[in-house]
Design a protein around this motif. Structure first.
Motif, PDB file in Angstrom:
ATOM      1  N   ARG A  61     -70.665 -62.808  -5.931  1.00  0.00           N
ATOM      2  CA  ARG A  61     -70.402 -64.289  -5.574  1.00  0.00           C
ATOM      3  C   ARG A  61     -71.704 -65.319  -6.682  1.00  0.00           C
ATOM      4  O   ARG A  61     -72.893 -65.575  -6.869  1.00  0.00           O
ATOM      5  N   PRO A  62     -71.162 -66.289  -7.382  1.00  0.00           N
ATOM      6  CA  PRO A  62     -71.649 -67.040  -7.712  1.00  0.00           C
ATOM      7  C   PRO A  62     -73.692 -67.914  -7.286  1.00  0.00           C
ATOM      8  O   PRO A  62     -73.899 -67.658  -7.621  1.00  0.00           O
ATOM      9  N   VAL A  77     -68.972 -62.797  -9.797  1.00  0.00           N
ATOM     10  CA  VAL A  77     -68.704 -63.463 -11.244  1.00  0.00           C
ATOM     11  C   VAL A  77     -69.918 -62.008 -11.560  1.00  0.00           C
ATOM     12  O   VAL A  77     -70.577 -61.385 -10.987  1.00  0.00           O
ATOM     13  N   ALA A  78     -69.920 -60.827 -12.467  1.00  0.00           N
ATOM     14  CA  ALA A  78     -70.840 -60.219 -12.502  1.00  0.00           C
ATOM     15  C   ALA A  78     -71.532 -60.107 -14.258  1.00  0.00           C
ATOM     16  O   ALA A  78     -70.349 -61.554 -14.611  1.00  0.00           O
ATOM     17  N   VAL A  79     -71.993 -60.272 -14.385  1.00  0.00           N
ATOM     18  CA  VAL A  79     -72.912 -60.613 -16.340  1.00  0.00           C
ATOM     19  C   VAL A  79     -73.605 -59.547 -17.000  1.00  0.00           C
ATOM     20  O   VAL A  79     -73.847 -58.224 -16.414  1.00  0.00           O
ATOM     21  N   ILE A 127     -60.737 -64.054  -8.354  1.00  0.00           N
ATOM     22  CA  ILE A 127     -60.632 -64.417  -9.712  1.00  0.00           C
ATOM     23  C   ILE A 127     -62.111 -64.244 -10.531  1.00  0.00           C
ATOM     24  O   ILE A 127     -62.590 -64.507 -10.048  1.00  0.00           O
ATOM     25  N   PHE A 128     -62.303 -63.470 -11.356  1.00  0.00           N
ATOM     26  CA  PHE A 128     -63.239 -62.729 -11.653  1.00  0.00           C
ATOM     27  C   PHE A 128     -64.099 -62.929 -13.007  1.00  0.00           C
ATOM     28  O   PHE A 128     -63.361 -63.011 -13.384  1.00  0.00           O
ATOM     29  N   GLY A 129     -65.569 -63.642 -12.525  1.00  0.00           N
ATOM     30  CA  GLY A 129     -66.357 -64.110 -14.144  1.00  0.00           C
ATOM     31  C   GLY A 129     -66.879 -62.541 -14.523  1.00  0.00           C
ATOM     32  O   GLY A 129     -67.368 -62.341 -13.987  1.00  0.00           O
ATOM     33  N   ALA A 167     -70.191 -73.134 -16.520  1.00  0.00           N
ATOM     34  CA  ALA A 167     -70.044 -74.253 -15.575  1.00  0.00           C
ATOM     35  C   ALA A 167     -67.987 -73.836 -15.103  1.00  0.00           C
ATOM     36  O   ALA A 167     -67.633 -73.966 -13.991  1.00  0.00           O
ATOM     37  N   GLU A 168     -67.718 -72.960 -16.310  1.00  0.00           N
ATOM     38  CA  GLU A 168     -66.274 -72.752 -16.134  1.00  0.00           C
ATOM     39  C   GLU A 168     -66.180 -71.331 -15.122  1.00  0.00           C
ATOM     40  O   GLU A 168     -65.024 -71.546 -13.830  1.00  0.00           O
ATOM     41  N   ALA A 169     -66.639 -70.688 -15.317  1.00  0.00           N
ATOM     42  CA  ALA A 169     -67.071 -69.509 -14.182  1.00  0.00           C
ATOM     43  C   ALA A 169     -67.281 -69.663 -13.360  1.00  0.00           C
ATOM     44  O   ALA A 169     -66.566 -69.967 -11.762  1.00  0.00           O
ATOM     45  N   GLU A 170     -68.070 -70.829 -12.861  1.00  0.00           N
ATOM     46  CA  GLU A 170     -69.128 -71.489 -11.124  1.00  0.00           C
ATOM     47  C   GLU A 170     -67.238 -72.043 -10.709  1.00  0.00           C
ATOM     48  O   GLU A 170     -67.341 -71.959 -10.008  1.00  0.00           O
TER      49      GLU A 170
END
Lengths: 245, 312
Positions: free
Chosen positions: B222-223, B209-211, B35-37, B200-203
């Protein structure tokens, strides 16, 4: 592609038939068209409705009007209601989406024309009970069947081009109404404006042709126009462009 | 990462709209099953990236492969195997819930009995089965989003794109949808590419995750890696006597990249490897009565804000 197009057409027809909230309410709205074209007009025209092939021409308006409304809703409406992007993100090809929308508009307009024509026939028979059962001539059935279909196709294909450029359903419907009025108004204004000699020549040439030749010629012109407009719409209906609209 | 383990691979992906570069050289890899944010503020290029990955837009530069298919030349194959919940739920509001799913089940050529079974399974799983014959236009936004999630998973895609799935939902509906999403994604074993600006949702949801900021990727990991990175680079000081002189003092220090003062809190970005103790000592010498010194952020939000502040 055909099965995908039919899936889209099925959905569009369902949406149109439920646009007033329920099927019953939507059919009630369509009843107005049936009353005007299937009851009032046939009562005014009388038995000539089946005796004179030209008397059925008012029915030809039905597929044009309904198809133009439906294609406006099917294309501009998808964009306005934010459903187009999801549709474009599916596995459906651009061609099958557009074809489905055109098929739905043509089927909707044409089938209601047939309903009106059948109700009109019933009305004429009920209003003239003393006569033998009245039925349409083969020419009239051919005109309704073929020209109704090709006319609806013309409006649906041309309408899709108009709807692709319109930001809202209302705008698309208005533009299409103007275009339809133009199609009928321009020849009506242009023919009397021709020089008398030329006008006489055109009319003589047309009168010199038999009905079959005129019919086949007109049908051929409509087929060519239908194909040309669908091709033009296809060029415009590309997801990489639509997504940016 | 080997090709077989990679659901998405983008290399230098860019997209221009006139003079505006909406996506600028994005390179990333999303492992299968993750699950990639994809985090970023509004207008940072998240939606454009999804459109590029789905082959809905042609890139101005770079390449992307999704499930092994080139998005530029084989967009149809990408869309065949993916599901997408985009900016809007994309539901037909005049139709019933069942009609909506039935339409998309036909689009994906699910055979009759399977279609019925799958629609039942998804609606039941999301608690919508009893409302299947209701016109969707009458539903709340939360229910529509749930139905849109069901539609996205209908054809058992290998990869789903979810563009801000909880945007506009109240906190309870958002939490419920998040639970449904994670439950469904884990159960169905799909890779999820999720854009959000809700950290918070992404975490809670994301493995990686990518910003993205102004079209450019500023961090991937990773977060917890992002949090660690922010913790290393960032220091906050609160206390009495903090003022513009403190900011000037810190800015003049070679170990400090930037300093700012807001709401009585001095925030410093510190260069890699620099020690923070001398900075605290300098502030004390200046007469600041320090209440608290905190290094780094405690959550992804602070890491995100630090990343957003970088290069500003």
């Amino acid at each position: 592609m055909i099965s995908d197009a039919l899936t889209v057409a099925r959905k569009d027809l369902r949406e149109t038939l439920l646009q007033s909230g329920t099927l019953r309410r939507s059919l009630r709205g369509l009843l107005f068209s049936v009353v005007v074209f299937g009851v009032v007009l046939p009562l005014q025209i009388g038995p000539d409705l089946v005796r004179q092939p030209a008397a059925i021409l008012p029915f030809a308006w039905v597929p044009l009007l309904l198809a133009s409304n439906m294609i406006a809703d099917g294309i501009a409406g998808e964009r306005e209601r934010h459903t187009l992007e999801t549709l474009l993100a599916s596995r459906l090809s651009d061609r099958s989406i557009l074809l489905g929308k055109v098929v739905a508009a043509v089927a909707y307009g044409w089938s209601f024309m047939v309903v009106n024509a059948l109700v009109g026939l019933l009305t004429v028979n009920l209003a003239n009970p003393a006569q033998a059962i009245l039925v349409y001539s083969p020419q009239a059935i051919l005109i309704l069947g073929v020209f109704g279909l090709l006319g609806a196709g013309l409006v649906a294909c041309g309408g899709s081009l108009v709807a692709l450029r319109a930001p809202t359903v209302r705008q698309a419907a208005q533009n299409m109404s103007l275009a339809l009025v133009g199609v009928f108004l321009v020849p009506a204004l242009a023919i009397p404006a021709l020089p008398a000699d030329l006008r006489r020549q055109v009319i003589d040439t047309l009168l010199g042709l038999d009905w079959l030749t005129i019919g086949v010629g007109l049908a051929a012109i409509l087929v060519v126009l239908d194909v040309a407009l669908f091709s033009a719409a296809m060029l415009r209906f590309q997801r990489t462009r639509l997504i940016l609209d | 990462m080997p090709e077989a383990d990679c659901a998405i691979r983008a290399e230098g992906l860019s997209r221009d709209f006139g003079s505006l570069r909406a996506v600028d050289g994005v390179s990333l890899e999303v492992p299968v099953g993750a699950i990639f944010g994809f985090l970023g503020p509004n207008g940072s290029g998240k939606t454009t990236t999804i459109r590029l990955l789905l082959g809905l837009l042609e890139p101005s530069g770079g390449t992307a492969t999704v499930l092994g298919h080139d998005t530029r030349t084989d967009g149809a194959a990408v869309r065949e195997r993916c599901g997408a919940l985009l900016e809007h739920p994309g539901l037909y509001e005049r139709l019933t819930a069942r009609d909506n799913l039935d339409f998309y089940a036909r689009v994906w050529h699910l055979p009759g009995p399977e279609r019925e079974r799958r629609v039942h399974e998804l609606l039941d799983g999301l608690g919508l089965w009893d409302r299947r014959e209701e016109i969707v236009g009458t539903w709340s936004r939360g229910m529509k989003q749930k139905l849109a999630v069901a539609r996205t998973l209908l054809h058992r895609p290998s990869l789903v794109f979810l563009d801000e799935p909880t945007a506009g939902l109240d906190p309870i509906a958002a939490a419920a949808l998040r639970d449904d999403l994670t439950g469904l994604a884990r159960r169905e074993g799909v890779t999820v590419f999720l854009t959000t600006h809700n950290l918070a949702e992404a975490e809670k949801l994301c493995d990686r995750v990518a910003v993205i900021r102004s079209g450019r990727l500023v961090a991937v990991g990773r977060p917890d890696e992002l949090r660690t990175q922010a913790r290393r680079d960032r220091m906050e000081v609160t206390g009495a006597g903090l003022d513009d002189r403190s900011v000037a003092l810190m800015t003049a220090d070679p170990s400090v990249e930037s300093a700012s003062l807001a709401d009585g809190r001095l925030t410093l970005r510190i260069r890699d490897g620099a020690s923070t103790a001398p900075l605290v000592a300098a502030l004390v010498r200046q007469g600041v009565a320090i209440d608290e010194v905190r290094k780094g952020g405690a959550d992804l939000e602070e890491a995100f804000l630090a990343l957003m502040g970088a290069d500003a």
